[in-house]
Structures are given as C-alpha cells and as structure tokens.
Design an enzyme around this catalytic site. Structure first.
Site, PDB file in Angstrom:
ATOM      1  N   ARG A 175       0.838  -1.200   0.000  1.00  0.00           N
ATOM      2  CA  ARG A 175       0.000   0.000   0.000  1.00  0.00           C
ATOM      3  C   ARG A 175       0.877   1.256   0.000  1.00  0.00           C
ATOM      4  O   ARG A 175       2.061   1.204   0.337  1.00  0.00           O
ATOM      5  CB  ARG A 175      -0.922  -0.004   1.212  1.00  0.00           C
ATOM      6  CG  ARG A 175      -0.192   0.019   2.531  1.00  0.00           C
ATOM      7  CD  ARG A 175      -1.138  -0.102   3.710  1.00  0.00           C
ATOM      8  NE  ARG A 175      -1.471  -1.495   3.969  1.00  0.00           N
ATOM      9  CZ  ARG A 175      -2.118  -1.923   5.055  1.00  0.00           C
ATOM     10  NH1 ARG A 175      -2.497  -1.069   5.988  1.00  0.00           N
ATOM     11  NH2 ARG A 175      -2.377  -3.200   5.234  1.00  0.00           N
ATOM     12  N   ASP A 203       0.508   5.464   1.350  1.00  0.00           N
ATOM     13  CA  ASP A 203      -0.334   6.320   2.199  1.00  0.00           C
ATOM     14  C   ASP A 203      -0.981   7.456   1.405  1.00  0.00           C
ATOM     15  O   ASP A 203      -0.612   7.723   0.265  1.00  0.00           O
ATOM     16  CB  ASP A 203       0.515   6.915   3.326  1.00  0.00           C
ATOM     17  CG  ASP A 203       0.765   5.920   4.452  1.00  0.00           C
ATOM     18  OD1 ASP A 203       0.027   4.921   4.539  1.00  0.00           O
ATOM     19  OD2 ASP A 203       1.699   6.146   5.231  1.00  0.00           O
ATOM     20  N   TYR A 238      12.289   3.852  -4.072  1.00  0.00           N
ATOM     21  CA  TYR A 238      11.497   5.043  -3.787  1.00  0.00           C
ATOM     22  C   TYR A 238      12.317   6.295  -4.075  1.00  0.00           C
ATOM     23  O   TYR A 238      13.554   6.268  -4.054  1.00  0.00           O
ATOM     24  CB  TYR A 238      11.110   5.090  -2.303  1.00  0.00           C
ATOM     25  CG  TYR A 238      10.038   4.119  -1.874  1.00  0.00           C
ATOM     26  CD1 TYR A 238       8.699   4.488  -1.899  1.00  0.00           C
ATOM     27  CD2 TYR A 238      10.362   2.844  -1.407  1.00  0.00           C
ATOM     28  CE1 TYR A 238       7.705   3.613  -1.475  1.00  0.00           C
ATOM     29  CE2 TYR A 238       9.378   1.962  -0.984  1.00  0.00           C
ATOM     30  CZ  TYR A 238       8.043   2.351  -1.017  1.00  0.00           C
ATOM     31  OH  TYR A 238       7.067   1.493  -0.601  1.00  0.00           O
ATOM     32  N   ARG A 259      10.102   7.650   4.689  1.00  0.00           N
ATOM     33  CA  ARG A 259       9.821   9.016   5.170  1.00  0.00           C
ATOM     34  C   ARG A 259      10.577   9.330   6.459  1.00  0.00           C
ATOM     35  O   ARG A 259      10.975  10.478   6.677  1.00  0.00           O
ATOM     36  CB  ARG A 259       8.314   9.208   5.351  1.00  0.00           C
ATOM     37  CG  ARG A 259       7.575   9.273   4.001  1.00  0.00           C
ATOM     38  CD  ARG A 259       6.071   9.165   4.161  1.00  0.00           C
ATOM     39  NE  ARG A 259       5.558  10.193   5.045  1.00  0.00           N
ATOM     40  CZ  ARG A 259       4.324  10.200   5.563  1.00  0.00           C
ATOM     41  NH1 ARG A 259       3.481   9.215   5.253  1.00  0.00           N
ATOM     42  NH2 ARG A 259       3.934  11.160   6.355  1.00  0.00           N
TER      43      ARG A 259
END
Lengths: 246, 246
Positions: free
Chosen positions: A51, A53, A111, A199
C-alpha cells in the site's frame, strides 16, 4: 483465467491512499470499480506490491489480478485508461504465470523523495515536492550519514510504532542524493521497507543536512533500534514509489 | 502612499480565473483578501496586466497596488506569501513610479502553450499540459504555418466572438516551437493579445500539425478576419502567462 500484471502511476494528491477504506477515494477502489465494470459486474480483486499512504505518489506501482476476458494485453491497457480517472494511468499490462504475486514475489523496491529548495516553492510543485522555505541542506553530510543506513540492519529505528511486523531486518542496497535544478532528490533501493521507513529516513537525513544532527549520530540511531532516536517523519507528498523489482 | 509592482505565479487549476466574480474563487480575490487584512481592513484594490481564464496558469503575471504600509519591499513579499494560499506565490515586489500601471503600461506579453504527447499522459501533468493521446504532430509544418501569423495583422480570425475590443490589429513578434522531452511547447510573444487569441492560434496550428489543415491555409485564415475559418480554441489548462513587458 489469465493472471495479468499491470504497472501503474498515480498522483496521490486526491487519494486517501492506495488501499480500500470505507467511504474514502482510494487507488484500489478506482481500479477495482473499472475492472468490475469490464467484467460485467463480476467483482475483480486486485493485489498491489504494497500500500501507499494518502498523498504518496507512484510512478511504478505494480498490481496483479485474474481475468476471464480474452482481449489482448495492449488493448487491456487502453480499455483501462479510457475508464480510469486521469490521476491514475496504466503504463503497461503483461500476462504472467499463475504463481506470480504482486506482493509476495517482490524482490526489492525503489522510492524517490523530493525536497523543493526554491526560495518561493513554485505553485506547480506544491503537491509534488516538500517545501523547505528556501533552506538548502548540506548534501555531502546527508550522503555521509546515509552510508550508515546502507546495508543489512534491524531498522526498528525507522519504523512507525503502529506496525505488526516482527522481523525488522531489511537490506538497503543504495541511498543517494542528486540535485535537479533547485530540487533535491533522494533515491533509495532496498529488498523491503517497513511502515513509514523511507519518510523517517528522509526526515532524519534532512535534519543532518540542516545541521540539527551530526553525521555520525546515524550510527547510534541505527544501533539503538529506537524510533524515538530518529528524526521526524517527512511529509507524504514528497514520496514516490518508483520501481518494484521481481 | 507608495505604488508597488508584484510579479506573481499561480496554478490556475483551482481558480475560476484571475478576475473577481461573485461566489467564485479567483486569484484577484485571494490577493485582495490578504492585502486588505494587512491594511487592517482597509480595502486594497489590485490591477493586473490582464485577466486569465479559469484553469489558465501564470508564471509571470504582473499586478500593481497602492499601499500605505511602510515595510520594506522584500519583507512585503514574505508577508504576502505567508498568508496567501499555496497555489499563488509572489515572486518579486518592487516600488514603482506613481504613474506605472500594470495594464496600461504593458508593452508586450509572452505566453507558453504545452501539449503532452506521451502515449499515456503522466497523471502528474494532467492539469499542466494538454493530452494528445499519443499523437505527435509535424512540428516543421506547425512552424511554417506560424510564420503566416508573425507580424502585424488584424487578428479578428483568432479572437473569440464575445469581445468588445474594436481595434484588432496586433503585432506578433515571435512564435516558436520546441520539444521538452515528450512535451511540445509553443512560445508566443506579441505587443498585445485579443480574447482567447493564444488558445485559438494553438488550436489552429495543432490542426496543421496533425494534417487536418495545410500549412498555406494560414495565409487565407489570417486574411479572412473570420473567426469561423480558424481552428478550435485549445484547452485552457495548457496555457501559461509567462512574461509581461513594460
């Protein structure tokens, strides 16, 4: 019945995230709605690599689903894009073996995280990069600190508290920085990532870049396995899921 | 009382255009609201170089207003940006002579128009470029046709019908095309533009690019002074007001 793998891109701005949640607009919901319509009301369930966010973007998310339709895969891509909202695009569709699994077959992910260091962040970049109010970090320090992260570690220090994952050992293969104009890009590749890991890494290395932490602090943070020792979780809208490796 | 000139950028996506309209969110309204608050409720009226339509963007719109505040101009810029919504940014503020007028002192403007020719338009570009569904135009033909537009002409053929302007003679100084990756940019500079003129030019030259019109048709279109002879008005969200010259 064929199993199809699709590579998709989405602008996370107007989504409550990837995964279906009651009453929310999500990427999975939009995709399943279109697929179910194409299958004349027969519910089609899709599985993603993982998933993302709310407000997190994807340029290379991967999903799989099983289909009874016999249309060629290139036509499949067009049929999906015609019906999908414009903030989701299917980039590629291919037929895969029945044992391919978008989540369990993953061998790694990449990422990207983007900070905008313009004195006045362009209005066109406000959803796609994180504003720094003109602050320009010391990227050499960020890269030196990043080198304590590359490798195989228990990354509990970079994992959001609300997770049920037990084994927090992951391997970060690479973590590097580059400037694109006045935007700083961080690209990180690993065999797997914990919840909010990219993050929290971005937020911690940013604090090194602006002098709030020392480069060598990273060694202790990683060793501590303590989320409380790392930096703030960087905002969602600077993050892009870029590649999924199988 | 000082007169200030400000250069501003805005993402037109969520605005009903530049100019105040009852019940609508406009750029002028947001700017005047912030300025009026800074002036403790005293209404401050701003004047722009010209209006822009709903969804049209600006990277170099210019406005002027008169102020009784004595704060330095660089502090003025920061004070505005702190209070403005993130889809408007003030790029520069400078003090100008009392006879400077953002609209009447204009000597020319530059606009940019962007077509996205990716096979699947990136979701991140959907508000900022016009999708062509993978169509790639013949840019040499577009440039050749553009050369019938450069110069001083009565541009009635490129003016939306609902206008009160009488004199439709304008000078287009330059009109050129360039590729930026898979996006085609048209940059046009002139001493003034009629209502929808850039978008009608973009729509007409696009039709040349995809072979719906001949290059030499442009000569007759310009000479006809007939809006009905020109092409469709290209969509608003591909257009950027880039520079205003004084």
């Amino acid at each position: 019945m064929r199993r199809l793998k699709a590579t998709i891109s989405y602008d996370g701005t107007l989504f409550a995230g990837y995964q279906v949640q009651p009453g929310e607009r999500t990427v999975q919901l939009e995709l399943e709605n279109v697929l179910t319509k194409m299958h004349k009301g027969e519910k089609v369930k899709i599985t993603a690599s993982g998933r993302t966010d709310a407000r997190v973007h994807a340029t290379g998310q991967v999903i799989h689903f099983d289909t009874t339709l016999t249309i060629p895969v290139d036509r499949y891509k067009k049929a999906l894009n015609v019906q999908l909202p414009r903030d989701i695009r299917v980039l590629a569709v291919e037929e895969v073996a029945a044992d391919f699994h978008a989540r369990y077959s993953v061998s790694g992910k990449q990422y990207r995280y983007i900070w905008n260091c313009e004195e006045q962040q362009s209005p066109f970049r406000r959803h796609y990069s994180v504003e720094t109010n003109g602050l320009k970090p010391n990227v050499e320090d960020m890269q030196a600190a990043a080198n304590y992260i590359v490798g195989t570690h228990d990354f509990s220090c970079f994992c959001a508290a609300n997770t049920s994952v037990v084994d927090k050992v992951r391997t970060v293969q690479s973590l590097s920085f580059s400037w694109q104009g006045e935007e700083l890009h961080m690209v990180i590749e690993g065999n797997g990532f914990l919840y909010n890991m990219v993050r929290i890494i971005a937020g911690t290395l940013w604090e090194v870049g602006i002098g709030k932490r020392e480069v060598k602090d990273l060694e202790g943070i990683v060793a501590s396995m303590d989320r409380g020792r790392a930096g703030k979780t960087a905002p969602a809208h600077g993050l892009y899921l870029e590649k999924v490796f199988y």
